[in-house]
Design an enzyme around this catalytic site. Structure first.
Site, PDB file in Angstrom:
ATOM      1  N   ARG A 192       0.836  -1.189   0.000  1.00 24.18           N
ATOM      2  CA  ARG A 192       0.000   0.000   0.000  1.00 24.18           C
ATOM      3  C   ARG A 192       0.880   1.252   0.000  1.00 24.18           C
ATOM      4  O   ARG A 192       1.957   1.258   0.621  1.00 24.18           O
ATOM      5  CB  ARG A 192      -0.841  -0.037   1.282  1.00 24.18           C
ATOM      6  CG  ARG A 192      -1.780   1.116   1.514  1.00 24.18           C
ATOM      7  CD  ARG A 192      -2.976   1.024   0.657  1.00 24.18           C
ATOM      8  NE  ARG A 192      -4.077   1.832   1.116  1.00 24.18           N
ATOM      9  CZ  ARG A 192      -5.116   2.132   0.341  1.00 24.18           C
ATOM     10  NH1 ARG A 192      -5.179   1.690  -0.903  1.00 24.18           N
ATOM     11  NH2 ARG A 192      -6.110   2.847   0.806  1.00 24.18           N
ATOM     12  N   THR A 238     -10.260   0.699  -9.687  1.00 19.32           N
ATOM     13  CA  THR A 238      -9.168  -0.071  -9.093  1.00 19.32           C
ATOM     14  C   THR A 238      -9.162  -1.326  -9.942  1.00 19.32           C
ATOM     15  O   THR A 238      -9.991  -1.456 -10.835  1.00 19.32           O
ATOM     16  CB  THR A 238      -9.519  -0.370  -7.610  1.00 19.32           C
ATOM     17  OG1 THR A 238      -9.381   0.832  -6.877  1.00 19.32           O
ATOM     18  CG2 THR A 238      -8.643  -1.414  -6.962  1.00 19.32           C
ATOM     19  N   THR A 292      -4.305  -0.515  -7.155  1.00 16.92           N
ATOM     20  CA  THR A 292      -5.094   0.688  -7.439  1.00 16.92           C
ATOM     21  C   THR A 292      -4.264   1.953  -7.538  1.00 16.92           C
ATOM     22  O   THR A 292      -3.160   2.034  -6.986  1.00 16.92           O
ATOM     23  CB  THR A 292      -6.146   0.881  -6.322  1.00 16.92           C
ATOM     24  OG1 THR A 292      -7.023   1.937  -6.661  1.00 16.92           O
ATOM     25  CG2 THR A 292      -5.507   1.174  -4.978  1.00 16.92           C
ATOM     26  N   ASN A 329      -6.380   4.448  -6.846  1.00 18.94           N
ATOM     27  CA  ASN A 329      -7.539   4.986  -6.129  1.00 18.94           C
ATOM     28  C   ASN A 329      -8.591   5.444  -7.136  1.00 18.94           C
ATOM     29  O   ASN A 329      -9.357   4.638  -7.627  1.00 18.94           O
ATOM     30  CB  ASN A 329      -7.170   6.094  -5.140  1.00 18.94           C
ATOM     31  CG  ASN A 329      -8.335   6.373  -4.193  1.00 18.94           C
ATOM     32  OD1 ASN A 329      -9.150   5.483  -3.961  1.00 18.94           O
ATOM     33  ND2 ASN A 329      -8.434   7.563  -3.656  1.00 18.94           N
ATOM     34  N   ASP A 383      -7.821   8.325   0.709  1.00 23.31           N
ATOM     35  CA  ASP A 383      -8.333   7.232   1.545  1.00 23.31           C
ATOM     36  C   ASP A 383      -8.110   7.493   3.040  1.00 23.31           C
ATOM     37  O   ASP A 383      -8.657   6.776   3.879  1.00 23.31           O
ATOM     38  CB  ASP A 383      -7.705   5.888   1.147  1.00 23.31           C
ATOM     39  CG  ASP A 383      -8.491   5.212   0.031  1.00 23.31           C
ATOM     40  OD1 ASP A 383      -9.631   5.641  -0.238  1.00 23.31           O
ATOM     41  OD2 ASP A 383      -7.974   4.252  -0.566  1.00 23.31           O
ATOM     42  N   SER A 442      -7.791   1.081   3.611  1.00 22.77           N
ATOM     43  CA  SER A 442      -8.309   0.614   2.322  1.00 22.77           C
ATOM     44  C   SER A 442      -9.536  -0.263   2.546  1.00 22.77           C
ATOM     45  O   SER A 442      -9.801  -0.708   3.666  1.00 22.77           O
ATOM     46  CB  SER A 442      -7.221  -0.219   1.639  1.00 22.77           C
ATOM     47  OG  SER A 442      -7.703  -0.833   0.473  1.00 22.77           O
ATOM     48  N   GLY A 487     -13.954  -1.202  -6.614  1.00 23.40           N
ATOM     49  CA  GLY A 487     -15.267  -0.645  -6.271  1.00 23.40           C
ATOM     50  C   GLY A 487     -15.284   0.193  -5.012  1.00 23.40           C
ATOM     51  O   GLY A 487     -16.350   0.429  -4.452  1.00 23.40           O
ATOM     52  N   GLY A 488     -14.105   0.640  -4.542  1.00 25.11           N
ATOM     53  CA  GLY A 488     -14.072   1.500  -3.357  1.00 25.11           C
ATOM     54  C   GLY A 488     -14.780   0.827  -2.197  1.00 25.11           C
ATOM     55  O   GLY A 488     -14.533  -0.337  -1.875  1.00 25.11           O
TER      56      GLY A 488
END
Ligand code: DON
Length: 560
Positions: A95, A368, A386, A388, A410, A439, A460-461
Site C-alpha cells: 500500500r 481499481t 489501485t 484509487n 483514503d 483501504s 469498487g471502493g
C-alpha cells in the site's frame, strides 16, 4: 493416382480433425482472470514458460500498468493474498504511504474546512507508491523465472501498442478535460483515441526497461525518481527522494476466519476488507441464509443489516496497524457480533442513526483492479491494486509514461467528513507521515474442507467488501457457478449514508417497494454498477472454472 492418394489422405485428415475437435478439452491446470485479455494472456504465457503463479502475477501486473492505465499501475499500490503450494498462507502489503511531509490537517483551510479536490486531484493527493517494491518482494521470495523475463512482455506491449476498447474510449473521453487541465494538451491520454486504435507508450516502455534492468531501484532511484519527484512537486505535492528511498512493503498475516465448512483468508489492516468481511459473514452465519432465495427480501435484509453494523465499526476502529492498535480479535469475536445483530428484526430496518450518528454525502466510485491467478502446482494469488480514483491524481509523468495515484484521499481528512467513497473515518485513519491510508480492498482466498476453493476480489471502493461477500455467498449458499455469481445483480450498504444502493434495472420494482415498506431508504439516483469481480473456482473434483465480470472488459484465460 496422386490425386486419388491425396484425396484419401485428405479424407483421413478430415476424420482425424473432426474426432480431435469433438474430443473434450483437457482439464485446465490453472488460470489468470484480470481486467484485460492482454494481461490475462501474458500471465498464462508466463506459466506456459514454466513460471509459477507469482511469476505470472508480476507479468500480469506490469501488463495492466500498460493497457489498463486507469487502475493498472507502477505508481500506485496494492495487496496480495496468497497460498503457496506448500500450503503456507500469507499476504503482502504494498500500500502507498503518506509522505514524510504529510500532516493531519494538510487538506484543511484556515477555518478548518476540507479544501475540495486537494486530496484527489494533483500532486498533493499522491501517496508514496508501493507497486514496484511489492512486485520485487514477491519475486525475491517466490519467483522462479528471471525478473527481466517477467517485465519484458509489458515492455513489448507498451512499445507495440494495445488496442483501445469501447469502454476505454468512453473513459478517456470523460477524463480528457482533467488530463488536459493537469498535464496540458499534448499529454498522451488527451489524444482522441477511439475504440480499435493502437496506443503506443514508448515512455513507459523505457521506464519498464529501467525496472527490468535495475529492479525496484529503476523506479525509486535515478532518472525515474527525478522525473516522478519533479512532476509531483510541479503539481503541488511534497514527495521527496527520502520518501522514495524509505518505501518498504510489509509481509503481514492475513485475516483468517471460519464460515461453516469454509476457511477464509483475506487482507488485514491497513485494509478494512478482511475484518469487515469477517464481521459481516460471522453476523450472517447464525441465520443460515441459504434457506432463503438469492436476493430475496430476507437474504438482502440480513446482509444489509450486517453490513451496516460492520461499516460503523470500520469508521471508528480501523487504520494502519503500524500506527494504531486495531482491536482485531474483539471486532471478530462471535459474542460481540451476535450481540450487534441482536437489534435486527425482519420487520423493520435498523436506522444507522441508532447505530451511530451522522449524515453524509455519497459520491460515485471510480476504478481499481483485481486479478486472480492459479498455477498448476496449486499456488494461488489474489491481488487488488489501485491508483484509487480512475487515473489517480490525473498527474501524468510524461517522460515516464504513467499516472500517479491519489491514494491520500483514503485517509480521513477530517473526522466526520466523508472521502470520495462516502466513507467516514476518525483518529485511527488520520493522516501522519509514513502512515498507510485505510483501504477497503479485499483480495480473498476461500478454502473448503481444507482445500483451495476460490480466489476472488474486485475494485469498487467502499463496495469492494460487499461485492466479495455476495460472490462468496452466491457460490456457497445459493449454489451458483462462479460466473453466475459474478454476473448476479449486486447491492450495497455502508452504514452511512443510510441508503441501500441497488444496481440499476436489475431488481424489480416490487422488490424495491417491499424493501421501502420495511423502512429501507433506496434512491434510484444512487444506483450504479457495483464492482468488477474476477475470480477462479476449484471444485472438490479439482475442476477449474472462472468468473470474469461482464461489467468491464475482464477476461479469464485458462492454462492447459
Ligand atoms: O483502497 C481502497 O479501498 C480504494 N483506494 C479503492 C479504490 C477503488 O476501488 C476504486 N474503484 N472502483
Amino acid at each position: 493416382m496422386i490425386s486419388n492418394l491425396s484425396f484419401r489422405y485428405g479424407l483421413l485428415f478430415s476424420i482425424f480433425s473432426l474426432l480431435f475437435s469433438c474430443a473434450p478439452e483437457p482439464p485446465a491446470k490453472g488460470a489468470v482472470v484480470s481486467a484485460r485479455e492482454e494481461a490475462s494472456k501474458i500471465g498464462v504465457a508466463i506459466m506456459k514458460k514454466g513460471g509459477n503463479a507469482f511469476d505470472a502475477m508480476i507479468a500480469t501486473d506490469f501488463a495492466l500498468a500498460v493497457c489498463y492505465p486507469n487502475a493498472g499501475n507502477i505508481a500506485g499500490g496494492g495487496f496480495a493474498v496468497y497460498r503457496h503450494s506448500n500450503s503456507e498462507m500469507g499476504s503482502l502489503d504494498y500500500r502507498e504511504k503518506a509522505p514524510l511531509a504529510a500532516y493531519a490537517e494538510m487538506y484543511l483551510d484556515e477555518s478548518g474546512n476540507v479544501i475540495p479536490k486537494k486530496s484527489t486531484f494533483g500532486g498533493l493527493s499522491v501517496g508514496v507508491p508501493g507497486t514496484v517494491a511489492g512486485l520485487e518482494a514477491i519475486h525475491q521470495r517466490f519467483g522462479s523465472l528471471p525478473w527481466k523475463d517477467l517485465v519484458q512482455p509489458a515492455i513489448d506491449l507498451a512499445r507495440n501498442g494495445y488496442r483501445v476498447t469501447e469502454k476505454q474510449q468512453q473513459s478517456f473521453e470523460s477524463n480528457k478535460e482533467e488530463f488536459i487541465q493537469m498535464n496540458g494538451e499534448h499529454t498522451l491520454y488527451a489524444q482522441n483515441f477511439k475504440a480499435g486504435d493502437l496506443v503506443k507508450n514508448n515512455a513507459l516502455a523505457i521506464t519498464l526497461e529501467r525496472i527490468a534492468e535495475q529492479g525496484s531501484a529503476g523506479f525509486y532511484q535515478g532518472k525515474n525518481a527525478e522525473a516522478l519527484i519533479s512532476r509531483v512537486q510541479e503539481t503541488g505535492g511534497v514527495i521527496t527522494f527520502a520518501d522514495l528511498n524509505a518505501y518498504q512493503p510489509v509481509w503481514r498475516d492475513p485475516i483468517h476466519f471460519k464460515y461453516k465448512d469454509l476457511d477464509i483468508y483475506t487482507m488485514g489492516p491497513p485494509s478494512s476488507g478482511g475484518i469487515c468481511l469477517g464481521q459481516i459473514m460471522k453476523m450472517i452465519e447464525p441465520f443460515d441464509i441459504g434457506q432463503y432465495k438469492q436476493n430475496s427480501l430476507e437474504a438482502v435484509q440480513i446482509m444489509v443489516e450486517a453490513e451496516r453494523r460492520s461499516y460503523a465499526d470500520r469508521s471508528l476502529y480501523l487504520g494502519d496497524p503500524d500506527f494504531v492498535q486495531v482491536p482485531k480479535d474483539s471486532l471478530l469475536d462471535v459474542n460481540y457480533l451476535n450481540q450487534r445483530m441482536a437489534t435486527f428484526s425482519f420487520d423493520r430496518a435498523t436506522l444507522s442513526s441508532d447505530i451511530n450518528p451522522g449524515t453524509i454525502v455519497w459520491e460515485e466510485s471510480e476504478e481499481t483492479t483485481h486479478y486472480s491467478i492459479l498455477d498448476s502446482m496449486g499456488n494461488a494469488v489474489a491481488v487488488t491494486t489501485t491508483l484509487n480514483g480512475s487515473y489517480g491524481s490525473k498527474v501524468f509523468v510524461d517522460s515516464g509514461g504513467y499516472f500517479l495515484n491519489n491514494e491520500m484521499d483514503d485517509f480521513s481528512s477530517k473526522p466526520g467528513v466523508p472521502n470520495m467513497f462516502g466513507l467516514l473515518g476518525g483518529k485511527a485513519n488520520a493522516i501522519a507521515p509514513e502512515k498507510r491510508m485505510l483501504s477497503a480492498m479485499t483480495p480473498t482466498l476461500v478454502l473448503k474442507n481444507g482445500a483451495l476453493s476460490m480466489i476472488v476480489g474486485t475494485p469498487g471502493g467502499s463496495t469492494i467488501i460487499t461485492s466479495v461477500l455476495q460472490t462468496i455467498l452466491n457460490v456457497y449458499e445459493f449454489e451458483m457457478t462462479l460466473q453466475e455469481a459474478v454476473n448476479a445483480p449486486r447491492f450495497h450498504h455502508q452504514w452511512l449514508p443510510d441508503l441501500v444502493t441497488f444496481e440499476p434495472k436489475r431488481f424489480d420494482a416490487g422488490f424495491i417497494q417491499k424493501m421501502q415498506a420495511k423502512g429501507y431508504d433506496i434512491k434510484e439516483e444512487y444506483s450504479r454498477i457495483i464492482g468488477r469481480v474476477d475470480g477462479i473456482h476449484i471444485s472438490e473434483e479439482n475442476e477449474i472454472t472462472t468468473g470474469a465480470d461482464p461489467r468491464g472488459d475482464d477476461k479469464a484465460v485458462l492454462f492447459y
